[in-house]
Design an enzyme around this catalytic site. Structure first.
Site, PDB file in Angstrom:
ATOM      1  CE1 TYR A 177       0.567   1.713   4.278  1.00  0.00           C
ATOM      2  CE2 TYR A 177       0.763  -0.660   4.548  1.00  0.00           C
ATOM      3  CZ  TYR A 177       0.965   0.629   5.027  1.00  0.00           C
ATOM      4  OH  TYR A 177       1.581   0.829   6.245  1.00  0.00           O
ATOM      5  CB  CYS A 178       1.806   3.869  -1.666  1.00  0.00           C
ATOM      6  SG  CYS A 178       0.892   3.755  -3.215  1.00  0.00           S
ATOM      7  CB  THR A 179       0.070   8.451  -0.281  1.00  0.00           C
ATOM      8  OG1 THR A 179       1.238   8.446   0.537  1.00  0.00           O
ATOM      9  CG2 THR A 179      -0.829   9.607   0.132  1.00  0.00           C
TER      10      THR A 179
END
EC number: 1.14.-.-
Length: 319
Positions: A177-179
Site C-alpha cells: 500500500y501507499c498514499t
C-alpha cells in the site's frame, strides 16, 4: 463547509510531449488560480493541487474533457486554505521515481487490486505480509497495524531493500500500500517481475481506504503523511491513535519539523518545546554547523547558554 479542496490524482497514460504538455498545463492551472505540484512524463501524470471548491471542480471538468484523463479518479479532501504556496508542473522521466534498469509499465503488469474491505481482511490474515511502499518518515507518523516498515528514505531504494530481505518474503502472499496508489501500481508490477507470484495492492491507496464507508480507516494507526503544507491528515474514523514518537524524548508526537542545518534537512517529529530546546537540530553536529538557520538568529552568548542547557558546548574553532 470548507471553501477549499485538495485533489490527489494520477493516471498512467501516454503523453507524447511532456515538456509542451507541462508548459500548457501550468498556464491552465494558473488561470484557474490553483496551487500544487504536478509531474508529467511519457508514462502519465501525477499531481496534487489545491484551490477553491469552484476552481478545483473546474479543474476536474477540464481534465475530464481530455480523453487521456476522462476516467481519472480524484481523491478529494476539504481544506481551509491552499495546501501549497506555488504552482509547479514539471516534466520528468518518471511520474514516480523507481529508477529501474528495466522500467515496469503498470498498464502491462501490476499487482491485483484489493478494494478497502478486501484489504482490511488481508490485514487480519496472519499469513499475509502487509508491505508499506512509502518512505520511513511517512511510516513513522502513521501506518496500517502490523505492516512491515522498509528502512528506506526514497522510493527508489525499495527494490534494493526487497532483494536484501527476500528470504523474509519468498513464497509469501504480499499486499502493498501507499498514499494514493501510484507507487504501488509500479512497485507491485516490479515485485511480479522479480519473481514474487502472489502480489496485491490497496486500490486507491490509504486516502481511499480512509474515506470508505465500510472500513472508515479502521486498523490504521496515526496520521497519513502528505507532501504539502498540511504535513499529515487523519485516516482512522473509528478509533484514532497516535503512533509518532518525539525524536528527542520518545513521547507521542505528530508534529514534523526539518533539521535547521540545510545540509541535513532531516525530517523529525518534535514538540514545539523540544524544537526550541534542541535548537531545531537533529544532532550536536547539526546544532553547531555554521550554516544552521536556527542558531544564526542567536547571539553567541545565547547560543552558548542554550547549548549548556542540554550539556553541550561550542567547538573550540567557534569559541
Amino acid at each position: 463547509m470548507s471553501d477549499y479542496q485538495v485533489l490527489l490524482y494520477y493516471k498512467y497514460t501516454t503523453i507524447d510531449d511532456p515538456e509542451t504538455f507541462a508548459k500548457e498545463h501550468l498556464a491552465a492551472c494558473k488561470e484557474m488560480e490553483l496551487k500544487g505540484r504536478i509531474l508529467v512524463a511519457t508514462e502519465g501524470i501525477n499531481g496534487t493541487v489545491s484551490g477553491t471548491v469552484e476552481a478545483t471542480n473546474k479543474y476536474m471538468d477540464y481534465m475530464a474533457n481530455d480523453a487521456r484523463f476522462a476516467d481519472m479518479v480524484f481523491k478529494i479532501d476539504a481544506a481551509d486554505s491552499h495546501a501549497f504556496k506555488k504552482m509547479h508542473v514539471r516534466p520528468r522521466a518518471e511520474i514516480v521515481s523507481l529508477s529501474l534498469e528495466e522500467d515496469v509499465n503498470p498498464l502491462e503488469i501490476t499487482g491485483d487490486y484489493l478494494e478497502p474491505a478486501e484489504f482490511r481482511d488481508a490485514l487480519l490474515d496472519e499469513d499475509t505480509v502487509i508491505l508499506d511502499a512509502r518512505n520511513d518518515y511517512e511510516f513513522d507518523i502513521g501506518h496500517f497495524r502490523g505492516a512491515v516498515r522498509p528502512d528506506i528514505q526514497n522510493f527508489r531504494e525499495l527494490p534494493g531493500w526487497i532483494e536484501d530481505n527476500r528470504d523474509q518474503l519468498e513464497d509469501k502472499k504480499i499486499v502493498t500500500y501507499c498514499t494514493g496508489g501510484i507507487r504501488c501500481e509500479k512497485f507491485s508490477g516490479w515485485l511480479k517481475t522479480a519473481g514474487f507470484e502472489d502480489v496485491s495492492q490497496l486500490h486507491g491507496g490509504i486516502a481511499t481506504y480512509g474515506k470508505n464507508e465500510e472500513t472508515k480507516g479502521e486498523l490504521w494507526d496515526g496520521q497519513m503523511y502528505v507532501f504539502d503544507e498540511r504535513i499529515a491528515v487523519p485516516i482512522n474514523q473509528v478509533n484514532p491513535t497516535i503512533v509518532g514518537k518525539d525524536y528527542f524524548d520518545g513521547t507521542p508526537c505528530e508534529r514534523y519539523i526539518n533539521c535547521a542545518n540545510p545540509y541535513c534537512n532531516k525530517q523529525i517529529l518534535a514538540s514545539l518545546e523540544n524544537e526550541k530546546k534542541y535548537l531545531r537540530s537533529c544532532s550536536h553536529e547539526c546544532r553547531v554547523h555554521p550554516a544552521n538557520l536556527y542558531t544564526k538568529e542567536l547571539s553567541k552568548e545565547e547560543f552558548t547558554e542554550r547549548l549548556q542547557a542540554i550539556d553541550e558546548t561550542l567547538p573550540e574553532t567557534v569559541q
